[in-house]
Write a protein that holds these residues in place. Structure first.
Motif, short mmCIF file in Angstrom:
data_model
loop_
_atom_site.label_atom_id
_atom_site.label_comp_id
_atom_site.label_asym_id
_atom_site.label_seq_id
_atom_site.Cartn_x
_atom_site.Cartn_y
_atom_site.Cartn_z
N ASN A 65 33.42 -39.77 -7.29
CA ASN A 65 32.22 -38.96 -7.02
C ASN A 65 31.37 -39.50 -5.86
OD1 ASN A 65 31.27 -41.25 -8.26
ND2 ASN A 65 30.30 -40.19 -9.99
N ASN A 66 31.87 -40.54 -5.20
CA ASN A 66 31.24 -41.07 -3.99
C ASN A 66 29.77 -41.45 -4.19
OD1 ASN A 66 33.58 -40.65 -2.28
ND2 ASN A 66 33.10 -38.45 -2.36
N ASP A 67 29.48 -42.07 -5.35
CA ASP A 67 28.11 -42.55 -5.57
C ASP A 67 27.96 -44.04 -5.29
OD1 ASP A 67 29.43 -43.68 -7.72
OD2 ASP A 67 28.24 -42.68 -9.27
N GLY A 68 29.04 -44.67 -4.81
CA GLY A 68 28.99 -46.09 -4.47
C GLY A 68 29.27 -47.01 -5.63
N PHE A 69 29.56 -46.45 -6.83
CA PHE A 69 29.84 -47.24 -8.03
C PHE A 69 31.26 -46.98 -8.51
CE2 PHE A 69 25.34 -47.70 -7.99
CZ PHE A 69 25.02 -48.79 -8.77
N LEU A 70 31.87 -48.00 -9.12
CA LEU A 70 33.19 -47.83 -9.72
C LEU A 70 33.13 -46.83 -10.86
CD1 LEU A 70 34.37 -51.57 -9.97
CD2 LEU A 70 34.98 -49.91 -8.22
N ASP A 71 34.11 -45.92 -10.88
CA ASP A 71 34.20 -44.98 -12.01
C ASP A 71 34.78 -45.66 -13.24
OD1 ASP A 71 33.25 -42.96 -10.37
OD2 ASP A 71 35.26 -42.34 -9.77
N ASN A 72 35.68 -46.62 -13.03
CA ASN A 72 36.29 -47.39 -14.11
C ASN A 72 36.23 -48.87 -13.74
OD1 ASN A 72 37.31 -45.15 -15.73
ND2 ASN A 72 38.73 -44.78 -14.05
N PRO A 73 36.11 -49.73 -14.72
CA PRO A 73 36.00 -51.16 -14.39
C PRO A 73 37.33 -51.76 -13.94
CG PRO A 73 36.11 -50.86 -16.76
CD PRO A 73 36.04 -49.48 -16.17
N LEU A 74 37.25 -52.74 -13.08
CA LEU A 74 38.39 -53.62 -12.86
C LEU A 74 38.50 -54.52 -14.08
CD1 LEU A 74 37.63 -54.70 -9.18
CD2 LEU A 74 39.13 -52.84 -9.94
N GLY A 75 39.70 -54.93 -14.41
CA GLY A 75 39.78 -55.80 -15.59
C GLY A 75 41.20 -56.11 -15.99
N LYS A 76 41.27 -56.93 -17.01
CA LYS A 76 42.56 -57.28 -17.59
C LYS A 76 42.34 -57.72 -19.03
CE LYS A 76 42.31 -61.89 -15.46
NZ LYS A 76 42.98 -62.82 -14.53
N GLN A 77 43.38 -57.50 -19.83
CA GLN A 77 43.32 -57.90 -21.24
C GLN A 77 44.68 -58.47 -21.64
OE1 GLN A 77 43.44 -55.57 -25.38
NE2 GLN A 77 41.55 -55.14 -24.26
N VAL A 78 44.63 -59.57 -22.37
CA VAL A 78 45.81 -60.17 -22.98
C VAL A 78 45.58 -60.22 -24.49
CG1 VAL A 78 47.26 -62.22 -23.16
CG2 VAL A 78 46.34 -61.55 -20.94
N ASN A 79 46.55 -59.74 -25.25
CA ASN A 79 46.38 -59.59 -26.69
C ASN A 79 47.67 -60.02 -27.38
OD1 ASN A 79 45.17 -58.76 -29.09
ND2 ASN A 79 44.31 -56.94 -28.12
N VAL A 80 47.57 -60.96 -28.31
CA VAL A 80 48.75 -61.51 -28.98
C VAL A 80 48.51 -61.50 -30.49
CG1 VAL A 80 50.31 -63.48 -29.21
CG2 VAL A 80 49.20 -63.02 -27.01
N VAL A 81 49.51 -61.05 -31.24
CA VAL A 81 49.44 -61.08 -32.70
C VAL A 81 50.76 -61.60 -33.26
CG1 VAL A 81 49.34 -59.68 -34.80
CG2 VAL A 81 47.77 -59.20 -32.95
N ASN A 82 50.64 -62.49 -34.23
CA ASN A 82 51.80 -62.98 -34.98
C ASN A 82 51.59 -62.63 -36.44
OD1 ASN A 82 53.28 -66.18 -35.84
ND2 ASN A 82 54.26 -64.21 -35.58
N ARG A 83 52.48 -61.79 -36.99
CA ARG A 83 52.37 -61.34 -38.37
C ARG A 83 53.52 -61.89 -39.20
NH1 ARG A 83 49.60 -56.98 -40.11
NH2 ARG A 83 51.32 -55.84 -41.09
N TRP A 84 53.18 -62.30 -40.43
CA TRP A 84 54.17 -62.77 -41.39
C TRP A 84 54.02 -61.96 -42.67
CZ3 TRP A 84 57.63 -66.87 -40.46
CH2 TRP A 84 57.45 -67.54 -39.24
N GLN A 85 55.17 -61.57 -43.23
CA GLN A 85 55.15 -60.83 -44.49
C GLN A 85 56.12 -61.47 -45.47
OE1 GLN A 85 56.23 -56.70 -44.21
NE2 GLN A 85 55.94 -56.30 -46.40
N TYR A 86 55.64 -61.64 -46.70
CA TYR A 86 56.49 -62.11 -47.80
C TYR A 86 56.49 -61.04 -48.88
CZ TYR A 86 58.10 -64.65 -51.92
OH TYR A 86 58.78 -65.03 -53.04
#
Length: 668
Positions: free
Chosen positions: A201-222
């Motif tokens: 929209n040319n308002d001089g602001f980012l429409d969406n942020p720059l960024g990064k995400q790292v997400n880790v899950v370890n699941r155990w089931q008995y």
């Protein structure tokens, strides 16, 4: 019963044999993406993983685009974060749980839904109205429970790769291993990033942020059916970084200066959860379970010259015992739970830290004659160091008046401590002055929120021109006895926090109609009406940024699956939003004023999926393909440190049209 229901929803194959030789009979039952039961007492909709695949579904916040029960909105013009609403009320009034353990609450309220990748999710249960007392006292407008993929049922390997025209890229990999007959473990790895600047929209602001995400899950089931023991253990780590603001903002040079306006939101989070259950061998209707959860959530952030840092360490424990009275028509659940929340919170260097503790006991009785009538009557007593000693009653009733029809009624009370800064972080992206007017309460000077919710629902399944159809009518009302008011109607230069001085209510009416037009072509429609009014200091207004009228439509079509797994899937979703009450901007200068109400508009999303085999598929899609964008998304964009600057008044998309593509690969 859950296992039986699950198996019935899948493809069943069996062979019938007798003295006469018969051919193999194959019965195929369609696996619907959204399921509503006619026999469950509580008004709950189950969203399966099939439904989640109909959209890109990068995270939990984006999992509701094709579901009419949940409204999805953007919270501000900077972070791209999507906010969900149910019955016209925002997510703080929902109880959001993961495998029935509270997950998105407190410090994670603003961004927590984006911390669960969609590929991890097995199903989502959406409950309208007050939920079960087993899960706590905070639920007011409903509950969203997410079930993750179970290690015992998971496949050895899964890969999902995604890329979009807004330069967002994502990778998900799942590794699963069955260690023995009773043990299985899964490792989920998720990463996403946005690497380029967008200013459509040319308002001089980012429409969406720059960024990064790292997400880790370890699941155990008995799981050991012979002994009756089952358990889950989860370890999670998540690191999320966002940068937004003016295009020329450099965080190393301009942070907390007036050179250029910029913002960073950096979050680190660690979670540990465990669930242990035992089913008595000689009494399969009797069981005991113990849930435990620890989380450490640490967010450092600034918005221009506003600084906001919050750290929350929480421990939750819930002990549940289930059994019957005389026979299985009379069931009950009872138990104890404990919650500890340690908040270290700083708003522009002002220390508003606190420690919350609560301990409670609950009892829930269920009568179910397995025919036409059932009810759940529950109550709990809790003591909270800030909310005091209080009771929470809740009632759910089901009646089947005739074949394939159900009437449900619910009523209950909810109480919660409003985390006014964590829940309203979008307002930091403005030049508004924050003021808490009340001082006698124990939560930032405010008293706890109290509300009653009442609901009535009717569902009828029937045949129309020989094809399956159903219609549902829902009406829910929420009456606030006390509410933490977030007042943006007094002045565009202020946001005021105070306890309700008059009336505040939310009426929600929804009409759903679903129909199988032809084989494999399904139509889903809904009309929603919201009458939500609050008494502010300057008068009574509709809830800001909430459309009074909404229309929803979804078309899905699937071709027949060939023997080698080839299939096409097409999905189209249309949302129409009526005018919305906008915050007061009347005293701003002319260029930075908005009308009293926003215009109505439509948003269209679509996706096409091509399955090449039972293990590989690709998909392409588009969001907001009509390219509707909000005019004047940021007030005072040309003077971001001036009195009129505001990024929080967002009623429509900012970025515009977005296309994406991805692939999924499995090893079974």
């Amino acid at each position: 019963m859950k296992k039986i229901t699950l198996f019935l929803m899948l493809t069943l194959s069996f062979t019938v044999t007798s003295q006469v030789k018969l051919d193999t009979v194959k019965v195929t039952v369609a696996n619907k993406g959204i399921r509503k039961s006619l026999t469950k007492t509580i008004n709950t909709t189950v969203v399966s993983s099939k439904e989640l695949l109909k959209a890109a579904c990068c995270n939990l916040a984006e999992s509701f685009e094709t579901n009419p029960s949940i409204d999805v909105n953007f919270s501000d013009a900077l972070t791209g974060t999507k906010q969900i609403k149910m019955l016209g009320l925002t997510s703080p009034y929902l109880m959001i749980t993961e495998e029935n353990i509270p997950s998105v609450r407190g410090a994670s309220q603003a961004y927590g839904l984006s911390f669960t990748p969609g590929t991890w999710v097995e199903s989502i249960q959406i409950t309208k109205g007050t939920g079960s007392v087993v899960n706590g006292y905070e639920s007011i407008s409903g509950q969203i429970n997410t079930e993750l993929i179970k290690p015992m049922k998971d496949i050895p390997f899964f890969l999902n790769a995604y890329g979009a025209s807004d330069f967002r890229f994502e990778l998900n990999t799942h590794f699963n291993r069955k260690i023995s007959d009773h043990w299985a473990s899964s490792l989920y790895l998720h990463g996403n990033t946005r690497v380029a600047k967008n200013d459509m929209n040319n308002d001089g602001f980012l429409d969406n942020p720059l960024g990064k995400q790292v997400n880790v899950v370890n699941r155990w089931q008995y799981s050991n059916p012979e002994t009756g023991w089952v358990s889950f253990i989860n370890f999670k780590y998540m690191k999320d970084e966002k940068q937004t603001g003016q295009l020329d903002f450099d965080k190393n040079r301009d942070k907390l200066t007036t050179n250029y306006w910029g913002s960073e939101i950096n979050t680190n989070r660690f979670d540990f959860t465990s669930k242990v259950g035992y089913v008595f061998k000689d009494m399969p209707y009797q069981s005991i379970g113990w849930q435990n959860a620890y989380s450490n959530h640490n967010q450092d952030s600034y918005f221009g010259l506003n600084q906001y840092n919050i750290k929350q360490q929480s421990y939750y424990s819930n002990l549940i015992f289930n059994s019957i009275i005389n026979n299985t028509m009379h069931k009950f659940a009872t138990g104890l739970n404990f919650t500890n929340d340690n908040y270290s919170e700083f708003v522009n260097l002002a220390d508003v830290s606190r420690i919350d503790n609560s301990v409670g006991a609950f009892f829930e009785y269920t009568y179910d004659n397995n025919d036409k009538f059932s009810f759940i009557l529950g109550g709990r007593m809790d003591y909270h160091n800030r909310l005091g000693f209080f009771a929470t009653p809740r009632l759910h009733v089901r009646y089947n008046p005739w074949e394939k029809a159900v009437i449900r009624f619910s009523a209950g009370r909810g109480k919660r401590a409003a985390n006014i800064f964590a829940e309203n972080q979008n307002l930091f992206g403005s030049s508004r002055a924050f003021s808490v007017l009340d001082t006698n309460g124990k939560i930032y000077g405010l008293n706890p929120e109290i509300a009653w919710n009442y609901g009535l629902s009717f569902t009828q399944n029937f045949k129309l021109l020989g094809k399956a159809a159903d219609v549902t009518l829902d009406f829910y009302r929420t009456d606030f006895q006390n509410q933490a008011i977030v007042d943006v109607m007094q002045s565009p230069q202020q946001v005021l926090f105070y306890n309700l001085k008059g009336k505040s209510f939310a009426n929600s009416f929804q009409l759903d109609f679903n129909y199988e037009i032809i084989k494999h072509l399904n139509l889903r429609t809904a009309y929603k009406y919201y009458d939500i009014s609050t008494d502010y200091l300057s008068g009574s207004f509709q809830r800001p940024l909430q459309a009074k009228h909404r229309l929803f439509g979804n078309l899905e079509y699937e071709t027949h699956i060939s023997d080698n797994g080839h299939q096409w899937k097409f999905d189209y979703t249309w949302n129409w939003l009526g005018k919305q009450q906008l915050p007061n901007t009347a005293t701003n200068s002319n260029p930075d004023r908005l009308p009293e109400f926003s215009p109505s508009f439509s948003i269209m999303n679509t996706q096409i999926t091509r399955t090449f085999s039972k293990t590989f598929e690709v998909y392409v899609g588009g969001e907001n393909i009509g390219n509707y964008r909000q005019d004047k998304a940021i007030l005072g964009a040309n003077n971001p440190f001036g009195a009129n600057f505001d990024t929080s008044i967002i009623y429509a998309p900012v970025f515009g049209r977005m296309f994406y593509a991805g692939l999924r690969f499995k090893i079974k």
